[in-house]
Design a protein around this motif. Sequence first.
Motif, PDB file in Angstrom:
ATOM      1  N   ARG A  71       0.840  -1.206   0.000  1.00  0.00           N
ATOM      2  CA  ARG A  71       0.000   0.000   0.000  1.00  0.00           C
ATOM      3  C   ARG A  71       0.875   1.255   0.000  1.00  0.00           C
ATOM      4  O   ARG A  71       1.835   1.359   0.757  1.00  0.00           O
ATOM      5  CB  ARG A  71      -0.879  -0.007   1.243  1.00  0.00           C
ATOM      6  N   GLY A  72       0.545   2.187  -0.906  1.00  0.00           N
ATOM      7  CA  GLY A  72       1.263   3.456  -0.987  1.00  0.00           C
ATOM      8  C   GLY A  72       2.426   3.474  -1.960  1.00  0.00           C
ATOM      9  O   GLY A  72       2.885   4.546  -2.340  1.00  0.00           O
ATOM     10  N   ARG A  73       2.937   2.314  -2.369  1.00  0.00           N
ATOM     11  CA  ARG A  73       4.076   2.266  -3.279  1.00  0.00           C
ATOM     12  C   ARG A  73       3.687   2.719  -4.680  1.00  0.00           C
ATOM     13  O   ARG A  73       2.636   2.354  -5.184  1.00  0.00           O
ATOM     14  CB  ARG A  73       4.632   0.835  -3.388  1.00  0.00           C
ATOM     15  N   PRO A  74       4.554   3.487  -5.342  1.00  0.00           N
ATOM     16  CA  PRO A  74       4.282   3.887  -6.729  1.00  0.00           C
ATOM     17  C   PRO A  74       4.637   2.758  -7.690  1.00  0.00           C
ATOM     18  O   PRO A  74       5.559   1.980  -7.443  1.00  0.00           O
ATOM     19  CB  PRO A  74       5.201   5.092  -6.934  1.00  0.00           C
ATOM     20  N   VAL A  75       3.887   2.680  -8.801  1.00  0.00           N
ATOM     21  CA  VAL A  75       4.126   1.639  -9.797  1.00  0.00           C
ATOM     22  C   VAL A  75       3.664   2.129 -11.170  1.00  0.00           C
ATOM     23  O   VAL A  75       2.778   2.981 -11.267  1.00  0.00           O
ATOM     24  CB  VAL A  75       3.411   0.318  -9.400  1.00  0.00           C
ATOM     25  N   TYR A  76       4.313   1.616 -12.210  1.00  0.00           N
ATOM     26  CA  TYR A  76       3.966   1.888 -13.606  1.00  0.00           C
ATOM     27  C   TYR A  76       3.277   0.640 -14.143  1.00  0.00           C
ATOM     28  O   TYR A  76       3.787  -0.472 -13.996  1.00  0.00           O
ATOM     29  CB  TYR A  76       5.252   2.173 -14.395  1.00  0.00           C
ATOM     30  N   ILE A  77       2.100   0.819 -14.753  1.00  0.00           N
ATOM     31  CA  ILE A  77       1.310  -0.300 -15.275  1.00  0.00           C
ATOM     32  C   ILE A  77       0.929  -0.025 -16.727  1.00  0.00           C
ATOM     33  O   ILE A  77       0.516   1.081 -17.052  1.00  0.00           O
ATOM     34  CB  ILE A  77       0.021  -0.497 -14.446  1.00  0.00           C
ATOM     35  N   GLU A  78       1.070  -1.028 -17.580  1.00  0.00           N
ATOM     36  CA  GLU A  78       0.531  -0.996 -18.944  1.00  0.00           C
ATOM     37  C   GLU A  78      -0.459  -2.140 -19.061  1.00  0.00           C
ATOM     38  O   GLU A  78      -0.246  -3.209 -18.495  1.00  0.00           O
ATOM     39  CB  GLU A  78       1.624  -1.206 -19.990  1.00  0.00           C
ATOM     40  N   GLY A  79      -1.526  -1.909 -19.814  1.00  0.00           N
ATOM     41  CA  GLY A  79      -2.485  -2.982 -20.004  1.00  0.00           C
ATOM     42  C   GLY A  79      -3.665  -2.561 -20.838  1.00  0.00           C
ATOM     43  O   GLY A  79      -3.617  -1.553 -21.550  1.00  0.00           O
ATOM     44  N   ARG A  80      -4.737  -3.348 -20.730  1.00  0.00           N
ATOM     45  CA  ARG A  80      -5.982  -3.082 -21.460  1.00  0.00           C
ATOM     46  C   ARG A  80      -7.046  -2.645 -20.472  1.00  0.00           C
ATOM     47  O   ARG A  80      -7.214  -3.248 -19.410  1.00  0.00           O
ATOM     48  CB  ARG A  80      -6.427  -4.339 -22.201  1.00  0.00           C
ATOM     49  N   LEU A  81      -7.807  -1.622 -20.823  1.00  0.00           N
ATOM     50  CA  LEU A  81      -8.835  -1.060 -19.955  1.00  0.00           C
ATOM     51  C   LEU A  81     -10.194  -1.671 -20.267  1.00  0.00           C
ATOM     52  O   LEU A  81     -10.563  -1.830 -21.436  1.00  0.00           O
ATOM     53  CB  LEU A  81      -8.912   0.457 -20.144  1.00  0.00           C
ATOM     54  N   ARG A  82     -10.909  -2.029 -19.208  1.00  0.00           N
ATOM     55  CA  ARG A  82     -12.287  -2.512 -19.329  1.00  0.00           C
ATOM     56  C   ARG A  82     -13.134  -1.809 -18.286  1.00  0.00           C
ATOM     57  O   ARG A  82     -12.648  -1.486 -17.205  1.00  0.00           O
ATOM     58  CB  ARG A  82     -12.367  -4.019 -19.063  1.00  0.00           C
ATOM     59  N   VAL A  83     -14.379  -1.578 -18.604  1.00  0.00           N
ATOM     60  CA  VAL A  83     -15.325  -1.030 -17.638  1.00  0.00           C
ATOM     61  C   VAL A  83     -16.249  -2.167 -17.236  1.00  0.00           C
ATOM     62  O   VAL A  83     -16.943  -2.739 -18.070  1.00  0.00           O
ATOM     63  CB  VAL A  83     -16.129   0.149 -18.228  1.00  0.00           C
ATOM     64  N   GLU A  84     -16.230  -2.507 -15.957  1.00  0.00           N
ATOM     65  CA  GLU A  84     -17.109  -3.543 -15.416  1.00  0.00           C
ATOM     66  C   GLU A  84     -18.350  -2.854 -14.869  1.00  0.00           C
ATOM     67  O   GLU A  84     -18.241  -1.919 -14.070  1.00  0.00           O
ATOM     68  CB  GLU A  84     -16.408  -4.319 -14.298  1.00  0.00           C
ATOM     69  N   GLU A  85     -19.517  -3.280 -15.302  1.00  0.00           N
ATOM     70  CA  GLU A  85     -20.774  -2.710 -14.838  1.00  0.00           C
ATOM     71  C   GLU A  85     -21.593  -3.772 -14.118  1.00  0.00           C
ATOM     72  O   GLU A  85     -21.604  -4.930 -14.528  1.00  0.00           O
ATOM     73  CB  GLU A  85     -21.563  -2.149 -16.015  1.00  0.00           C
ATOM     74  N   TRP A  86     -22.272  -3.375 -13.034  1.00  0.00           N
ATOM     75  CA  TRP A  86     -23.134  -4.275 -12.283  1.00  0.00           C
ATOM     76  C   TRP A  86     -24.165  -3.465 -11.524  1.00  0.00           C
ATOM     77  O   TRP A  86     -24.107  -2.238 -11.492  1.00  0.00           O
ATOM     78  CB  TRP A  86     -22.310  -5.155 -11.348  1.00  0.00           C
ATOM     79  N   THR A  87     -25.113  -4.164 -10.917  1.00  0.00           N
ATOM     80  CA  THR A  87     -26.137  -3.525 -10.100  1.00  0.00           C
ATOM     81  C   THR A  87     -25.898  -3.934  -8.654  1.00  0.00           C
ATOM     82  O   THR A  87     -25.759  -5.123  -8.351  1.00  0.00           O
ATOM     83  CB  THR A  87     -27.543  -3.976 -10.545  1.00  0.00           C
ATOM     84  N   ASP A  88     -25.823  -2.941  -7.751  1.00  0.00           N
ATOM     85  CA  ASP A  88     -25.556  -3.268  -6.356  1.00  0.00           C
ATOM     86  C   ASP A  88     -26.822  -3.754  -5.638  1.00  0.00           C
ATOM     87  O   ASP A  88     -27.887  -3.864  -6.248  1.00  0.00           O
ATOM     88  CB  ASP A  88     -24.916  -2.083  -5.624  1.00  0.00           C
ATOM     89  N   ARG A  89     -26.709  -4.031  -4.365  1.00  0.00           N
ATOM     90  CA  ARG A  89     -27.820  -4.581  -3.581  1.00  0.00           C
ATOM     91  C   ARG A  89     -29.018  -3.640  -3.522  1.00  0.00           C
ATOM     92  O   ARG A  89     -30.147  -4.081  -3.356  1.00  0.00           O
ATOM     93  CB  ARG A  89     -27.362  -4.872  -2.159  1.00  0.00           C
ATOM     94  N   ASP A  90     -28.754  -2.344  -3.637  1.00  0.00           N
ATOM     95  CA  ASP A  90     -29.838  -1.354  -3.594  1.00  0.00           C
ATOM     96  C   ASP A  90     -30.458  -1.117  -4.959  1.00  0.00           C
ATOM     97  O   ASP A  90     -31.322  -0.254  -5.106  1.00  0.00           O
ATOM     98  CB  ASP A  90     -29.312  -0.023  -3.035  1.00  0.00           C
ATOM     99  N   GLY A  91     -29.991  -1.843  -5.983  1.00  0.00           N
ATOM    100  CA  GLY A  91     -30.527  -1.699  -7.325  1.00  0.00           C
ATOM    101  C   GLY A  91     -29.905  -0.565  -8.123  1.00  0.00           C
ATOM    102  O   GLY A  91     -30.364  -0.256  -9.220  1.00  0.00           O
TER     103      GLY A  91
END
Length: 144
Positions: A71-91
Amino acid sequence: MSFNKIILVGNLGRDPELRYTPQGTPVCSFSLATNERRKDRTTGENQDLTTWFRVTLWGRQAETASQYLSRGRPVYIEGRLRVEEWTDRDGKPRHTLEVHATDMQFIGGGRTEDAGAPPAKAAAAAATDSGPEPADLSDDDIPF
């Protein structure tokens, strides 16, 4: 042809979680925060905007991330972006930005024998600084 690539430089929001698939493949996930400073047009004050991403690493990189990142450490990341969508318990509809990482690079100094000890240069600077001693700081003092 299409192209989906994201490059992130940010700080871990929590320690990495390492697990294994039933086939034995390592999978590591963690949250990553990126910060952006903008000037508010109405007040003229600087505001920090934080965007959170869930990052997933596979294979040897997953094991390496689990071993050396925290936790708190800096890092460089490369990858593919996805948006995950869902409905929570409250709808309510929810979404998360998820990155399937293909490359990871450590940023900053390496881990020392005593994880709580600052690197030599930082320790020397802290000794001459009139501010609080490094021992007085806690994880809650880190702004990310």
